[in-house]
Design an enzyme around this catalytic site. Structure first.
Site, PDB file in Angstrom:
ATOM      1  NE  ARG A   1      -3.412  -2.469   2.658  1.00  0.00           N
ATOM      2  CZ  ARG A   1      -4.139  -2.792   3.723  1.00  0.00           C
ATOM      3  NH1 ARG A   1      -4.255  -1.929   4.724  1.00  0.00           N
ATOM      4  NH2 ARG A   1      -4.740  -3.962   3.796  1.00  0.00           N
TER       5      ARG A   1
ATOM      6  CE1 TYR B   1      -6.303   5.230   0.457  1.00  0.00           C
ATOM      7  CE2 TYR B   1      -5.324   4.141   2.354  1.00  0.00           C
ATOM      8  CZ  TYR B   1      -6.351   4.875   1.794  1.00  0.00           C
ATOM      9  OH  TYR B   1      -7.426   5.248   2.569  1.00  0.00           O
TER      10      TYR B   1
END
Length: 274
Positions: free
Chosen positions: A176, A179
Protein backbone atom coordinates in the site's frame (compact mmCIF):
# COMPACT_ATOMS: atom_id res chain seq x y z
CA UNK A 1 -21.26 -8.93 7.44
CA UNK A 2 -24.39 -7.09 8.49
CA UNK A 3 -23.80 -3.97 10.56
CA UNK A 4 -25.42 -4.11 13.99
CA UNK A 5 -24.81 -2.49 17.31
CA UNK A 6 -21.78 -3.21 19.42
CA UNK A 7 -24.16 -4.67 22.02
CA UNK A 8 -24.81 -7.67 19.78
CA UNK A 9 -23.38 -10.33 22.07
CA UNK A 10 -23.46 -12.96 19.32
CA UNK A 11 -20.81 -11.07 17.39
CA UNK A 12 -19.29 -8.15 19.33
CA UNK A 13 -16.78 -7.51 16.52
CA UNK A 14 -19.48 -6.07 14.27
CA UNK A 15 -19.75 -2.39 13.48
CA UNK A 16 -21.93 -0.21 15.70
CA UNK A 17 -24.30 1.36 13.19
CA UNK A 18 -26.65 2.85 15.79
CA UNK A 19 -27.58 6.50 15.14
CA UNK A 20 -25.41 9.40 16.22
CA UNK A 21 -27.56 11.54 18.50
CA UNK A 22 -25.52 14.77 18.51
CA UNK A 23 -27.35 17.85 17.28
CA UNK A 24 -25.88 21.16 16.12
CA UNK A 25 -28.85 23.39 15.27
CA UNK A 26 -26.56 26.21 14.14
CA UNK A 27 -25.85 24.14 11.01
CA UNK A 28 -29.45 24.16 9.78
CA UNK A 29 -29.65 25.71 6.31
CA UNK A 30 -25.91 25.74 5.71
CA UNK A 31 -24.38 24.25 2.56
CA UNK A 32 -21.62 21.66 2.17
CA UNK A 33 -19.84 20.35 -0.90
CA UNK A 34 -18.91 16.66 -0.64
CA UNK A 35 -16.66 15.04 -3.24
CA UNK A 36 -16.68 11.31 -3.87
CA UNK A 37 -20.36 11.30 -2.90
CA UNK A 38 -21.59 8.86 -5.53
CA UNK A 39 -21.16 5.88 -3.21
CA UNK A 40 -19.57 4.67 0.02
CA UNK A 41 -18.57 7.09 2.73
CA UNK A 42 -19.33 10.14 0.61
CA UNK A 43 -22.92 9.00 0.04
CA UNK A 44 -23.27 8.44 3.79
CA UNK A 45 -21.96 11.95 4.44
CA UNK A 46 -24.43 13.48 1.96
CA UNK A 47 -27.33 11.51 3.43
CA UNK A 48 -26.58 12.27 7.05
CA UNK A 49 -25.88 15.96 6.45
CA UNK A 50 -29.18 16.30 4.58
CA UNK A 51 -30.98 14.39 7.33
CA UNK A 52 -29.85 17.13 9.71
CA UNK A 53 -31.03 20.02 7.56
CA UNK A 54 -27.78 20.80 5.77
CA UNK A 55 -27.94 21.28 2.01
CA UNK A 56 -25.34 19.37 -0.01
CA UNK A 57 -23.67 19.52 -3.39
CA UNK A 58 -22.64 15.90 -4.04
CA UNK A 59 -19.90 15.47 -6.63
CA UNK A 60 -18.43 12.33 -8.15
CA UNK A 61 -17.33 10.84 -11.46
CA UNK A 62 -20.45 8.66 -11.43
CA UNK A 63 -23.51 8.12 -9.27
CA UNK A 64 -23.86 11.53 -7.65
CA UNK A 65 -27.10 12.59 -9.42
CA UNK A 66 -28.68 9.22 -8.61
CA UNK A 67 -27.61 9.44 -4.96
CA UNK A 68 -29.01 12.97 -4.78
CA UNK A 69 -32.37 11.86 -6.17
CA UNK A 70 -32.55 8.96 -3.74
CA UNK A 71 -31.75 11.16 -0.74
CA UNK A 72 -34.20 13.86 -1.77
CA UNK A 73 -36.97 11.31 -2.20
CA UNK A 74 -36.20 9.64 1.12
CA UNK A 75 -35.72 12.79 3.19
CA UNK A 76 -38.30 15.15 1.73
CA UNK A 77 -38.48 18.22 3.93
CA UNK A 78 -34.94 17.94 5.28
CA UNK A 79 -31.80 19.31 3.63
CA UNK A 80 -31.67 19.04 -0.14
CA UNK A 81 -28.92 17.43 -2.23
CA UNK A 82 -27.78 18.54 -5.70
CA UNK A 83 -25.80 15.86 -7.53
CA UNK A 84 -23.17 16.78 -10.09
CA UNK A 85 -20.59 14.87 -12.09
CA UNK A 86 -17.11 15.95 -11.02
CA UNK A 87 -13.57 14.76 -11.67
CA UNK A 88 -11.54 15.89 -8.67
CA UNK A 89 -8.32 15.83 -10.70
CA UNK A 90 -9.68 18.75 -12.75
CA UNK A 91 -9.63 22.12 -10.94
CA UNK A 92 -12.44 23.41 -13.17
CA UNK A 93 -14.77 20.71 -11.86
CA UNK A 94 -14.29 21.97 -8.31
CA UNK A 95 -15.18 25.46 -9.49
CA UNK A 96 -18.31 23.98 -11.07
CA UNK A 97 -19.29 22.36 -7.76
CA UNK A 98 -18.93 25.73 -6.06
CA UNK A 99 -21.10 27.38 -8.70
CA UNK A 100 -23.70 24.64 -8.25
CA UNK A 101 -23.85 25.39 -4.54
CA UNK A 102 -24.27 29.10 -5.14
CA UNK A 103 -26.85 28.58 -7.90
CA UNK A 104 -28.88 25.97 -6.00
CA UNK A 105 -28.62 27.23 -2.44
CA UNK A 106 -27.10 30.73 -2.55
CA UNK A 107 -24.08 29.90 -0.37
CA UNK A 108 -21.30 27.41 0.37
CA UNK A 109 -20.09 27.12 3.96
CA UNK A 110 -18.23 23.80 4.10
CA UNK A 111 -16.10 21.68 1.80
CA UNK A 112 -15.43 17.98 2.39
CA UNK A 113 -12.60 16.53 0.29
CA UNK A 114 -13.71 12.91 0.47
CA UNK A 115 -12.90 11.46 -2.97
CA UNK A 116 -10.14 8.88 -2.95
CA UNK A 117 -8.78 5.69 -4.50
CA UNK A 118 -7.24 2.66 -2.78
CA UNK A 119 -4.74 0.82 -5.01
CA UNK A 120 -2.50 -2.02 -3.89
CA UNK A 121 0.71 -3.43 -5.37
CA UNK A 122 4.04 -4.75 -4.22
CA UNK A 123 6.40 -1.79 -3.93
CA UNK A 124 8.69 -2.92 -6.74
CA UNK A 125 5.67 -3.55 -8.98
CA UNK A 126 3.89 -0.21 -8.57
CA UNK A 127 3.29 0.93 -12.16
CA UNK A 128 3.74 4.61 -13.05
CA UNK A 129 0.06 5.03 -13.90
CA UNK A 130 -1.00 3.75 -10.46
CA UNK A 131 1.30 6.16 -8.69
CA UNK A 132 0.15 9.04 -10.87
CA UNK A 133 -3.57 8.32 -10.52
CA UNK A 134 -3.32 7.82 -6.74
CA UNK A 135 -1.63 11.15 -6.20
CA UNK A 136 -3.86 12.93 -8.70
CA UNK A 137 -7.00 11.87 -6.83
CA UNK A 138 -5.87 11.58 -3.21
CA UNK A 139 -3.52 14.57 -3.10
CA UNK A 140 -4.10 16.88 -6.06
CA UNK A 141 -7.86 16.48 -5.68
CA UNK A 142 -7.63 17.66 -2.08
CA UNK A 143 -5.48 20.64 -3.06
CA UNK A 144 -7.78 21.70 -5.91
CA UNK A 145 -10.91 21.36 -3.80
CA UNK A 146 -9.42 23.28 -0.89
CA UNK A 147 -8.18 26.01 -3.23
CA UNK A 148 -11.65 26.52 -4.68
CA UNK A 149 -13.21 26.48 -1.22
CA UNK A 150 -10.63 28.81 0.31
CA UNK A 151 -10.96 31.44 -2.41
CA UNK A 152 -14.69 31.55 -1.88
CA UNK A 153 -14.52 31.43 1.92
CA UNK A 154 -11.86 34.15 2.06
CA UNK A 155 -14.24 36.50 0.28
CA UNK A 156 -17.23 35.50 2.40
CA UNK A 157 -16.13 35.59 6.02
CA UNK A 158 -14.65 32.12 6.43
CA UNK A 159 -15.78 28.52 6.59
CA UNK A 160 -14.54 25.01 7.27
CA UNK A 161 -12.73 22.46 5.13
CA UNK A 162 -12.47 18.79 6.11
CA UNK A 163 -10.06 16.44 4.35
CA UNK A 164 -10.23 12.66 4.43
CA UNK A 165 -6.91 11.27 5.62
CA UNK A 166 -6.54 7.72 6.95
CA UNK A 167 -4.87 5.69 9.65
CA UNK A 168 -2.75 4.56 6.68
CA UNK A 169 -1.05 7.94 6.82
CA UNK A 170 0.76 6.88 10.02
CA UNK A 171 0.76 3.06 9.80
CA UNK A 172 2.67 1.08 7.20
CA UNK A 173 1.16 -1.95 5.52
CA UNK A 174 2.72 -3.98 2.71
CA UNK A 175 1.41 -3.44 -0.85
CA UNK A 176 0.00 0.00 0.00
CA UNK A 177 2.94 2.35 -0.50
CA UNK A 178 1.14 4.60 -2.99
CA UNK A 179 -2.01 4.86 -0.88
CA UNK A 180 -0.24 5.22 2.47
CA UNK A 181 2.09 7.94 1.25
CA UNK A 182 -0.78 9.84 -0.38
CA UNK A 183 -2.69 9.87 2.91
CA UNK A 184 0.43 10.98 4.79
CA UNK A 185 0.54 13.89 2.35
CA UNK A 186 -3.08 14.75 3.15
CA UNK A 187 -2.24 14.94 6.86
CA UNK A 188 0.60 17.37 6.23
CA UNK A 189 -1.38 19.38 3.70
CA UNK A 190 -4.12 19.80 6.30
CA UNK A 191 -1.63 21.41 8.70
CA UNK A 192 -0.22 23.62 5.92
CA UNK A 193 -3.69 24.81 4.94
CA UNK A 194 -4.67 25.47 8.55
CA UNK A 195 -1.64 27.69 9.11
CA UNK A 196 -2.06 29.66 5.88
CA UNK A 197 -5.83 30.06 5.97
CA UNK A 198 -6.43 30.70 9.66
CA UNK A 199 -6.21 34.47 9.28
CA UNK A 200 -9.13 34.24 6.83
CA UNK A 201 -11.29 32.50 9.48
CA UNK A 202 -11.05 29.25 7.54
CA UNK A 203 -10.65 26.13 9.66
CA UNK A 204 -9.04 23.09 8.04
CA UNK A 205 -9.10 19.69 9.71
CA UNK A 206 -8.91 16.06 8.67
CA UNK A 207 -10.46 12.75 9.68
CA UNK A 208 -8.38 9.57 9.70
CA UNK A 209 -10.63 6.49 9.55
CA UNK A 210 -9.31 3.05 10.34
CA UNK A 211 -11.02 -0.29 9.66
CA UNK A 212 -14.54 0.80 8.71
CA UNK A 213 -17.45 -1.25 7.34
CA UNK A 214 -17.43 -0.11 3.69
CA UNK A 215 -17.26 -1.68 0.25
CA UNK A 216 -13.49 -1.20 0.36
CA UNK A 217 -13.16 -3.52 3.36
CA UNK A 218 -15.67 -6.18 2.26
CA UNK A 219 -12.95 -8.64 1.26
CA UNK A 220 -11.53 -8.52 4.80
CA UNK A 221 -14.92 -8.98 6.44
CA UNK A 222 -15.69 -11.99 4.23
CA UNK A 223 -12.42 -13.74 5.12
CA UNK A 224 -12.48 -14.94 8.76
CA UNK A 225 -8.70 -15.23 8.96
CA UNK A 226 -8.15 -11.77 7.49
CA UNK A 227 -10.82 -10.32 9.79
CA UNK A 228 -9.16 -11.88 12.83
CA UNK A 229 -5.77 -10.44 11.83
CA UNK A 230 -7.27 -7.00 11.25
CA UNK A 231 -9.13 -6.89 14.56
CA UNK A 232 -5.98 -7.79 16.50
CA UNK A 233 -4.72 -4.31 15.61
CA UNK A 234 -7.89 -2.56 16.82
CA UNK A 235 -7.96 -2.00 20.61
CA UNK A 236 -11.78 -1.75 20.58
CA UNK A 237 -11.84 -5.15 18.80
CA UNK A 238 -14.57 -4.31 16.34
CA UNK A 239 -15.14 -2.82 12.93
CA UNK A 240 -16.05 0.84 12.69
CA UNK A 241 -19.25 2.06 11.03
CA UNK A 242 -19.53 4.89 8.47
CA UNK A 243 -21.92 6.72 10.82
CA UNK A 244 -19.10 6.90 13.38
CA UNK A 245 -16.88 8.62 10.83
CA UNK A 246 -19.76 10.96 10.08
CA UNK A 247 -19.96 11.82 13.78
CA UNK A 248 -16.46 13.28 13.63
CA UNK A 249 -17.29 15.20 10.46
CA UNK A 250 -20.49 16.63 11.92
CA UNK A 251 -18.58 17.82 14.99
CA UNK A 252 -15.82 19.44 12.93
CA UNK A 253 -18.37 21.46 10.95
CA UNK A 254 -20.11 22.68 14.08
CA UNK A 255 -19.50 25.67 16.34
CA UNK A 256 -18.36 23.18 18.98
CA UNK A 257 -15.17 22.88 16.92
CA UNK A 258 -14.77 26.60 16.24
CA UNK A 259 -11.32 26.74 17.91
CA UNK A 260 -10.04 23.56 16.27
CA UNK A 261 -7.92 23.77 13.13
CA UNK A 262 -5.03 21.75 11.80
CA UNK A 263 -6.23 18.66 13.68
CA UNK A 264 -6.37 15.11 12.35
CA UNK A 265 -9.05 13.21 14.25
CA UNK A 266 -8.57 9.43 14.22
CA UNK A 267 -11.73 7.34 13.95
CA UNK A 268 -9.97 4.01 14.12
CA UNK A 269 -10.78 2.22 17.37
CA UNK A 270 -7.27 3.08 18.58
CA UNK A 271 -5.48 1.19 15.82
CA UNK A 272 -2.97 3.95 15.04
CA UNK A 273 -1.28 3.15 18.34
CA UNK A 274 -0.83 -0.58 17.71
Amino acid sequence: MTATTANDQTNPTRADASPISASYPELLGTVAVVTGAGRGMGAVFATELARRGINVVAGDLAGAPEVATQINDELAGAGRVAGRRADVTNPADHDALLRAGLDEFGRVDFWINNAGVFPQAEFTDIPPDQLTSTYQVNVNGVVYGAQTAARHMRANGGGAIVNMASVAGVRVRATRAAYNSSKAAVRHLTACMAVELGSDNIRVNAIAPGFVDTEMTRWVREDPAALDRALRTVPLHRVGAPIEVFGALYFLLSDSARYITGAVIPVDGGSQHV
